[in-house]
Write an enzyme that holds these catalytic residues in place. Structure first.
Site, mmCIF file in Angstrom:
data_model
loop_
_atom_site.group_PDB
_atom_site.id
_atom_site.type_symbol
_atom_site.label_atom_id
_atom_site.label_comp_id
_atom_site.label_asym_id
_atom_site.label_seq_id
_atom_site.Cartn_x
_atom_site.Cartn_y
_atom_site.Cartn_z
ATOM 1 N N SER A 18 -3.508 2.474 0.185
ATOM 2 C CA SER A 18 -3.369 3.493 0.820
ATOM 3 C C SER A 18 -2.625 4.675 0.294
ATOM 4 O O SER A 18 -2.755 4.907 -1.100
ATOM 5 C CB SER A 18 -2.696 3.377 2.172
ATOM 6 N N HIS A 20 0.551 4.792 -0.996
ATOM 7 C CA HIS A 20 1.441 4.138 -1.792
ATOM 8 C C HIS A 20 1.475 4.488 -3.097
ATOM 9 O O HIS A 20 2.540 5.075 -3.779
ATOM 10 C CB HIS A 20 1.698 2.698 -1.655
ATOM 11 N N ASP A 114 7.752 -0.212 -5.732
ATOM 12 C CA ASP A 114 7.430 0.069 -4.303
ATOM 13 C C ASP A 114 8.441 -1.066 -3.461
ATOM 14 O O ASP A 114 8.455 -2.301 -3.887
ATOM 15 C CB ASP A 114 6.151 -0.002 -4.046
ATOM 16 N N HIS A 145 11.976 -2.724 9.965
ATOM 17 C CA HIS A 145 11.850 -4.072 9.123
ATOM 18 C C HIS A 145 12.842 -4.895 8.746
ATOM 19 O O HIS A 145 12.897 -5.952 8.533
ATOM 20 C CB HIS A 145 11.048 -3.390 8.015
ATOM 21 N N SER A 308 -12.003 15.565 8.000
ATOM 22 C CA SER A 308 -12.040 14.560 6.935
ATOM 23 C C SER A 308 -12.729 13.316 7.508
ATOM 24 O O SER A 308 -11.745 12.580 8.119
ATOM 25 C CB SER A 308 -10.590 14.542 6.121
ATOM 26 N N HIS A 352 -3.357 10.644 12.549
ATOM 27 C CA HIS A 352 -2.747 9.229 13.042
ATOM 28 C C HIS A 352 -1.378 9.250 12.838
ATOM 29 O O HIS A 352 -0.778 8.121 13.269
ATOM 30 C CB HIS A 352 -3.558 8.204 12.200
ATOM 31 N N SER A 357 1.118 12.621 6.003
ATOM 32 C CA SER A 357 0.740 13.568 6.984
ATOM 33 C C SER A 357 1.556 14.351 7.539
ATOM 34 O O SER A 357 1.681 15.737 7.844
ATOM 35 C CB SER A 357 -0.399 13.100 7.847
ATOM 36 N N ASP A 376 3.543 2.103 10.843
ATOM 37 C CA ASP A 376 4.714 2.746 11.353
ATOM 38 C C ASP A 376 4.272 4.061 12.212
ATOM 39 O O ASP A 376 5.005 4.920 12.511
ATOM 40 C CB ASP A 376 5.460 3.249 9.891
HETATM 41 C C1 U2F Z 1 -0.586 4.943 5.238
HETATM 42 O O1 U2F Z 1 -1.040 5.870 5.738
HETATM 43 P P1 U2F Z 1 -2.284 6.773 5.051
HETATM 44 O O2 U2F Z 1 -2.215 6.713 3.546
HETATM 45 O O3 U2F Z 1 -3.533 6.644 5.696
HETATM 46 O O4 U2F Z 1 -2.027 8.378 5.625
HETATM 47 P P2 U2F Z 1 -0.804 9.284 5.270
HETATM 48 O O5 U2F Z 1 0.603 8.733 4.955
HETATM 49 O O6 U2F Z 1 -1.025 10.494 5.961
HETATM 50 O O7 U2F Z 1 -1.224 9.957 3.590
HETATM 51 C C2 U2F Z 1 -2.642 10.290 3.510
HETATM 52 C C3 U2F Z 1 -2.493 11.292 2.092
HETATM 53 O O8 U2F Z 1 -3.869 11.488 1.794
HETATM 54 C C4 U2F Z 1 -4.100 12.754 1.759
HETATM 55 C C5 U2F Z 1 -2.995 13.392 2.596
HETATM 56 C C6 U2F Z 1 -1.875 12.352 2.501
HETATM 57 O O9 U2F Z 1 -1.049 12.867 1.452
HETATM 58 O O10 U2F Z 1 -2.734 14.723 2.297
HETATM 59 N N1 U2F Z 1 -5.397 13.135 2.020
HETATM 60 C C7 U2F Z 1 -6.292 14.058 1.405
HETATM 61 O O11 U2F Z 1 -5.726 14.807 0.633
HETATM 62 N N2 U2F Z 1 -7.540 14.563 1.838
HETATM 63 C C8 U2F Z 1 -7.979 13.683 3.098
HETATM 64 O O12 U2F Z 1 -9.151 13.947 3.055
HETATM 65 C C9 U2F Z 1 -7.167 12.618 3.480
HETATM 66 C C10 U2F Z 1 -6.026 12.285 3.019
HETATM 67 C C11 U2F Z 1 -0.122 3.896 6.472
HETATM 68 F F1 U2F Z 1 -1.304 3.823 7.287
HETATM 69 C C12 U2F Z 1 0.794 4.879 7.504
HETATM 70 O O13 U2F Z 1 1.059 3.956 8.609
HETATM 71 C C13 U2F Z 1 1.944 5.259 6.792
HETATM 72 O O14 U2F Z 1 2.886 5.917 7.386
HETATM 73 C C14 U2F Z 1 1.612 5.850 5.214
HETATM 74 C C15 U2F Z 1 2.661 5.948 4.395
HETATM 75 O O15 U2F Z 1 3.354 4.530 4.070
HETATM 76 O O16 U2F Z 1 0.734 5.048 4.675
#
Ligand code: U2F
Length: 457
Positions: A18, A20, A114, A145, A308, A352, A357, A376
């Protein structure tokens, strides 16, 4: 091998899923820029390293591959869980070997990892150096956690007992009274507790108190004091250094726009805060029925929208949806999200509640309609609505046509939306100050750099 030097050499171990790796890479870049005399070696799987290669290089930051554990000829079924499982089997051997190799060439003086990679503590100990961990999300999520064992004792782990207690508050953890058992991430008292990642996170909760310091991607003035105070009693040092997106603004130039979202938004620039942006991050796949309901809401509401949406989920859209909304809606598999949220035309974000985000919604002052799915995300959502008052839950908790239309109306048309935007505006200033020259996050990151560098002596 070259003769070992006295120069500080920091290895940075990233968790390859993701958001990370890119978050930790930001951090590594920032530290590399600040400390040109220190060598940094960044470790992640080949696939992720490939995606980071578009960044401008830095002379003191090198990138190394570690094995991803995938069996020869593995064909991805698109399920992240499978890949996580294979990856965890390959740990910690893959990182240990890769780190040993660079250590022989240039003595390692500190391990940054990490937080998910709890075994970094062992690797650091074997080399007799400090371990500094990075937590990508909120202090609240970190705290639940770290309190896994306590929560399990209080709530139990048998599904009948847990399901009867879902609405109870977590008030027995300092600063967490606004969260309920149901808001917890999976793997603490519910969900498949024997999934390898959840077992690994439990191990993490036991190891983190031994780290020299934990950097947290949050803002001292926004995350609440009682939670940070509690963390400071459990951890050796807890340093909020977020939001990383603001610390590394150079990222915005790297966010390319292959699907021309920005010109499309530019055509809407005459109507500020009128476009809805939809994005569920990098791992969530909403159920087909919810995607269909969301599409119906976007169609019927008449608003302009940018979505997206991963290509393999397009089939969930109602027949003819793309044709009927052509011109008013743009659906693409990837957007430069920060730049999209930073565009004047965007006024609502259907999300989400992934923590990155959330930070981007604050940084670019766009209120959210949220539908959290796992991890989270429920905790983040609760902070946004209950504590900060800058987001609304989609009515009913799942994406329905009426719920989404209601949320869009509230954020884009009603006074509540305007008030939320004002509140976010105030938070944005706090966040901006935090990463300013004398701000709290900048100061904390400097402290972290001293710890990381100091261990060279
Ligand atoms: C996991 O979350 P995700 O990686 O699924 O989602 P975000 O924390 O919101 O991060 C997505 C990043 O990807 C980018 C967006 C964010 O910086 O700008 N992005 C993009 O540039 N274009 C797109 O079309 C789609 C996304 C997890 F699922 C969560 O529960 C956690 O909070 C998070 C952080 O640990 O990681």
């Amino acid at each position: 091998a070259m003769a070992p030097s006295n120069k500080a050499h920091v290895v940075v171990l990233a968790f390859p899923f993701s958001s990370h790796p890119s978050a930790l890479f930001f951090l590594a870049r920032k530290l590399s820029e600040w400390a040109p005399d220190v060598a940094f070696s960044f470790f992640c799987t080949p696939k992720t390293n490939g995606s980071l290669s578009s960044w401008p290089t830095l002379p003191n930051l090198r990138i190394y591959d570690v094995a991803d554990g995938l069996p020869e000829g593995h064909v991805s079924k698109g399920r992240v869980d499978d890949e996580v499982e294979f990856f965890l089997v390959a740990t910690p051997g893959n990182y240990r070997e890769a780190v040993k190799r660079v250590d022989e060439i240039e003595k390692v003086s500190c391990v940054v990892s990490d937080a998910f990679l709890w075994f970094a503590r062992e690797i650091a100990e074997e080399m007799g150096v400090a371990w500094v961990a990075f937590w990508i999300a909120t202090a609240c999520a970190l705290s639940v956690h770290l309190n896994t064992d306590l929560i399990r004792r209080k709530i139990g782990t048998r599904s009948e007992e847990v399901s009867a207690r879902m609405d109870e508050s977590l008030a027995f953890i300092p600063g967490c009274s606004q969260f309920r058992v149901r808001d917890l991430p999976e793997g603490i008292v519910f969900g498949p507790l024997d999934f390898s990642l959840f077992k690994s996170l439990h191990k993490m909760s036991q190891e983190l108190p031994r780290a020299t310091a934990i950097l947290v991607n949050t803002i001292e003035e926004i995350d609440y004091d009682p939670v940070l105070d509690h963390l400071r009693t459990v951890l050796n040092k807890c340093l909020p250094v977020g939001p990383l997106t603001l610390l590394a603004p150079t990222r915005r130039d790297c966010d390319s726009d292959p699907h021309s979202c920005l010109p499309w938004l530019e055509a809407r620039a005459h109507d500020p805060a009128s476009v809805a942006y939809v994005g569920f991050g990098t791992v969530v796949v909403p159920p087909p029925s919810e995607l269909a309901a969301l599409a119906e809401a976007l169609e019927e509401s008449g608003v302009h929208f940018l979505w997206s949406l991963k290509d393999n989920t397009r089939e969930s859209l109602p027949a003819g949806f793309l044709d009927r909304t052509r011109g008013r809606g743009l659906v693409v598999p990837w957007t430069p999200q920060s730049r999209v949220l930073g565009h004047v035309a965007v006024g609502a974000f259907i999300s989400h509640c992934g923590w990155n985000s959330v930070l981007e919604s604050i940084t670019f002052v766009v209120p959210m309609i949220y539908r959290p799915f796992f991890s989270d995300q429920r905790i983040n959502a609760r902070i946004l609505s209950q504590v900060l008052g800058i987001a609304v839950e989609v009515k009913g908790g799942v994406l329905t046509k009426d719920g989404v239309m209601d949320g869009l109306d509230l954020l884009l048309k009603r006074k509540e939306g305007k008030e939320m935007r004002e509140r976010i505006g105030a938070l944005k200033l706090i966040a901006k100050n935090a990463v300013g020259e004398t701000g709290s996050s900048t100061k904390n990151l400097k402290t972290a750099l001293e710890i990381i560098r100091g261990s060279a002596a």
